[in-house]
Scaffold this motif. Structure first.
Motif, PDB file in Angstrom:
ATOM      1  N   VAL A  72       0.807  -1.231   0.000  1.00 53.75           N
ATOM      2  CA  VAL A  72       0.000   0.000   0.000  1.00 53.75           C
ATOM      3  C   VAL A  72       0.833   1.270   0.000  1.00 53.75           C
ATOM      4  O   VAL A  72       0.310   2.359  -0.205  1.00 53.75           O
ATOM      5  CB  VAL A  72      -1.012   0.041   1.178  1.00 53.75           C
ATOM      6  CG1 VAL A  72      -2.006  -1.074   1.064  1.00 53.75           C
ATOM      7  CG2 VAL A  72      -0.324   0.025   2.519  1.00 53.75           C
ATOM      8  N   GLY A  73       2.141   1.139   0.237  1.00 54.87           N
ATOM      9  CA  GLY A  73       2.999   2.321   0.240  1.00 54.87           C
ATOM     10  C   GLY A  73       2.818   3.189   1.463  1.00 54.87           C
ATOM     11  O   GLY A  73       3.133   4.380   1.435  1.00 54.87           O
ATOM     12  N   VAL A  74       2.292   2.609   2.536  1.00 54.94           N
ATOM     13  CA  VAL A  74       2.092   3.313   3.808  1.00 54.94           C
ATOM     14  C   VAL A  74       2.631   2.410   4.906  1.00 54.94           C
ATOM     15  O   VAL A  74       2.434   1.192   4.864  1.00 54.94           O
ATOM     16  CB  VAL A  74       0.583   3.585   4.058  1.00 54.94           C
ATOM     17  CG1 VAL A  74       0.350   4.171   5.432  1.00 54.94           C
ATOM     18  CG2 VAL A  74       0.016   4.481   2.976  1.00 54.94           C
ATOM     19  N   GLU A  75       3.316   2.984   5.873  1.00 61.17           N
ATOM     20  CA  GLU A  75       3.881   2.183   6.948  1.00 61.17           C
ATOM     21  C   GLU A  75       2.773   1.575   7.813  1.00 61.17           C
ATOM     22  O   GLU A  75       1.925   2.288   8.359  1.00 61.17           O
ATOM     23  CB  GLU A  75       4.806   3.040   7.819  1.00 61.17           C
ATOM     24  CG  GLU A  75       5.506   2.260   8.921  1.00 61.17           C
ATOM     25  CD  GLU A  75       6.475   1.204   8.389  1.00 61.17           C
ATOM     26  OE1 GLU A  75       6.603   0.154   9.042  1.00 61.17           O
ATOM     27  OE2 GLU A  75       7.098   1.431   7.334  1.00 61.17           O
ATOM     28  N   ILE A  76       2.777   0.268   7.916  1.00 65.98           N
ATOM     29  CA  ILE A  76       1.850  -0.471   8.780  1.00 65.98           C
ATOM     30  C   ILE A  76       2.710  -1.275   9.730  1.00 65.98           C
ATOM     31  O   ILE A  76       3.621  -1.990   9.302  1.00 65.98           O
ATOM     32  CB  ILE A  76       0.933  -1.398   7.950  1.00 65.98           C
ATOM     33  CG1 ILE A  76       0.059  -0.580   7.002  1.00 65.98           C
ATOM     34  CG2 ILE A  76       0.074  -2.270   8.876  1.00 65.98           C
ATOM     35  CD1 ILE A  76      -0.720  -1.397   5.995  1.00 65.98           C
ATOM     36  N   SER A  77       2.431  -1.157  11.010  1.00 70.16           N
ATOM     37  CA  SER A  77       3.259  -1.842  12.011  1.00 70.16           C
ATOM     38  C   SER A  77       2.561  -3.080  12.574  1.00 70.16           C
ATOM     39  O   SER A  77       1.346  -3.233  12.453  1.00 70.16           O
ATOM     40  CB  SER A  77       3.584  -0.883  13.158  1.00 70.16           C
ATOM     41  OG  SER A  77       2.400  -0.603  13.894  1.00 70.16           O
ATOM     42  N   LYS A  78       3.343  -3.935  13.198  1.00 75.17           N
ATOM     43  CA  LYS A  78       2.796  -5.100  13.892  1.00 75.17           C
ATOM     44  C   LYS A  78       1.844  -4.633  14.994  1.00 75.17           C
ATOM     45  O   LYS A  78       0.786  -5.219  15.211  1.00 75.17           O
ATOM     46  CB  LYS A  78       3.922  -5.945  14.489  1.00 75.17           C
ATOM     47  CG  LYS A  78       3.396  -7.177  15.243  1.00 75.17           C
ATOM     48  CD  LYS A  78       4.247  -7.441  16.474  1.00 75.17           C
ATOM     49  CE  LYS A  78       3.758  -8.630  17.230  1.00 75.17           C
ATOM     50  NZ  LYS A  78       2.943  -8.278  18.390  1.00 75.17           N
ATOM     51  N   CYS A  79       2.184  -3.533  15.635  1.00 71.64           N
ATOM     52  CA  CYS A  79       1.335  -2.977  16.700  1.00 71.64           C
ATOM     53  C   CYS A  79      -0.041  -2.597  16.151  1.00 71.64           C
ATOM     54  O   CYS A  79      -1.065  -2.830  16.805  1.00 71.64           O
ATOM     55  CB  CYS A  79       2.032  -1.769  17.320  1.00 71.64           C
ATOM     56  SG  CYS A  79       1.131  -1.051  18.700  1.00 71.64           S
ATOM     57  N   GLN A  80      -0.081  -2.041  14.954  1.00 68.05           N
ATOM     58  CA  GLN A  80      -1.368  -1.702  14.338  1.00 68.05           C
ATOM     59  C   GLN A  80      -2.166  -2.964  14.058  1.00 68.05           C
ATOM     60  O   GLN A  80      -3.370  -3.015  14.338  1.00 68.05           O
ATOM     61  CB  GLN A  80      -1.158  -0.924  13.037  1.00 68.05           C
ATOM     62  CG  GLN A  80      -0.737   0.503  13.238  1.00 68.05           C
ATOM     63  CD  GLN A  80      -0.423   1.172  11.928  1.00 68.05           C
ATOM     64  OE1 GLN A  80       0.525   0.785  11.237  1.00 68.05           O
ATOM     65  NE2 GLN A  80      -1.213   2.184  11.589  1.00 68.05           N
ATOM     66  N   LEU A  81      -1.518  -3.998  13.511  1.00 68.94           N
ATOM     67  CA  LEU A  81      -2.213  -5.261  13.268  1.00 68.94           C
ATOM     68  C   LEU A  81      -2.790  -5.809  14.571  1.00 68.94           C
ATOM     69  O   LEU A  81      -3.929  -6.275  14.606  1.00 68.94           O
ATOM     70  CB  LEU A  81      -1.266  -6.301  12.651  1.00 68.94           C
ATOM     71  CG  LEU A  81      -0.887  -6.127  11.196  1.00 68.94           C
ATOM     72  CD1 LEU A  81       0.109  -7.204  10.781  1.00 68.94           C
ATOM     73  CD2 LEU A  81      -2.112  -6.161  10.303  1.00 68.94           C
ATOM     74  N   ASP A  82      -1.994  -5.735  15.632  1.00 62.25           N
ATOM     75  CA  ASP A  82      -2.458  -6.216  16.939  1.00 62.25           C
ATOM     76  C   ASP A  82      -3.672  -5.420  17.416  1.00 62.25           C
ATOM     77  O   ASP A  82      -4.637  -6.000  17.929  1.00 62.25           O
ATOM     78  CB  ASP A  82      -1.339  -6.129  17.979  1.00 62.25           C
ATOM     79  CG  ASP A  82      -0.197  -7.099  17.719  1.00 62.25           C
ATOM     80  OD1 ASP A  82      -0.392  -8.061  16.944  1.00 62.25           O
ATOM     81  OD2 ASP A  82       0.895  -6.890  18.289  1.00 62.25           O
ATOM     82  N   SER A  83      -3.647  -4.121  17.239  1.00 70.42           N
ATOM     83  CA  SER A  83      -4.768  -3.267  17.665  1.00 70.42           C
ATOM     84  C   SER A  83      -6.026  -3.565  16.858  1.00 70.42           C
ATOM     85  O   SER A  83      -7.128  -3.600  17.395  1.00 70.42           O
ATOM     86  CB  SER A  83      -4.416  -1.788  17.516  1.00 70.42           C
ATOM     87  OG  SER A  83      -3.409  -1.435  18.425  1.00 70.42           O
TER      88      SER A  83
END
Length: 160
Positions: A72-83
């Motif tokens: 997607v060209g946007v930073e996605i973190s493991k923390c976001q997935l967890d949330s």
């Protein structure tokens, strides 16, 4: 867990049902049978995302987040997935624009399938879509053949 959720044979038992079973089930439901609040998919989506992360081709959540970020060209973190997948974080909603990247990264398409089925649409994968297209072509051929036969019979009657 999801509340007021009706079991889905394809997701709850792990058994893949045919598209014909799904169509028959949906066709039997009248539009007025849709219950108030039944389109609130927050818990169902959260469960499907969690299930997809568990089945993600031996990828960690870090790797899924990295692949999604790349797609997607946007930073996605493991923390976001967890949330997005935690029941305790109801205020954190998974953005719909990330769903194609999630499905591509994990290989898990059930979230899209669930959404489509809610509005009586169906997700067909490559081979299934081609088979459906062939079915449409066959149906068109049969209809054209009937029209051709009728016209030829009519022409035969005119020339007698």
């Amino acid at each position: 867990m999801a509340k007021n959720r009706k079991p889905s044979p394809a997701t709850d038992t792990g058994v893949q049902v045919s598209i014909f079973d799904i169509i028959k089930e949906q066709h039997m439901k009248a539009p007025e049978q849709v219950e108030a609040g039944s389109m609130n998919i927050a818990n169902r989506l959260r469960e499907d995302l969690s299930r997809g992360l568990k089945q993600a081709n031996n990828m960690s959540r870090y790797e899924v987040a990295a692949k999604m970020s790349e797609l997607v060209g946007v930073e996605i973190s493991k923390c976001q997935l967890d949330s997005w997948t935690a029941e305790s974080k109801e205020a954190h909603r998974f953005p719909a624009e990330y769903l194609p990247a999630f499905c591509a990264a994990t290989g898990y398409k059930q979230p899209l399938r669930m959404m489509a089925e809610m509005i009586q649409c169906y997700l067909l994968e490559s081979e299934e879509a081609l088979m459906a297209e062939l079915g449409k072509i066959d149906q068109t051929k049969r209809e054209l053949s009937k029209k051709e036969k009728a016209i030829r019979e009519f022409l035969g009657q005119l020339t007698r």
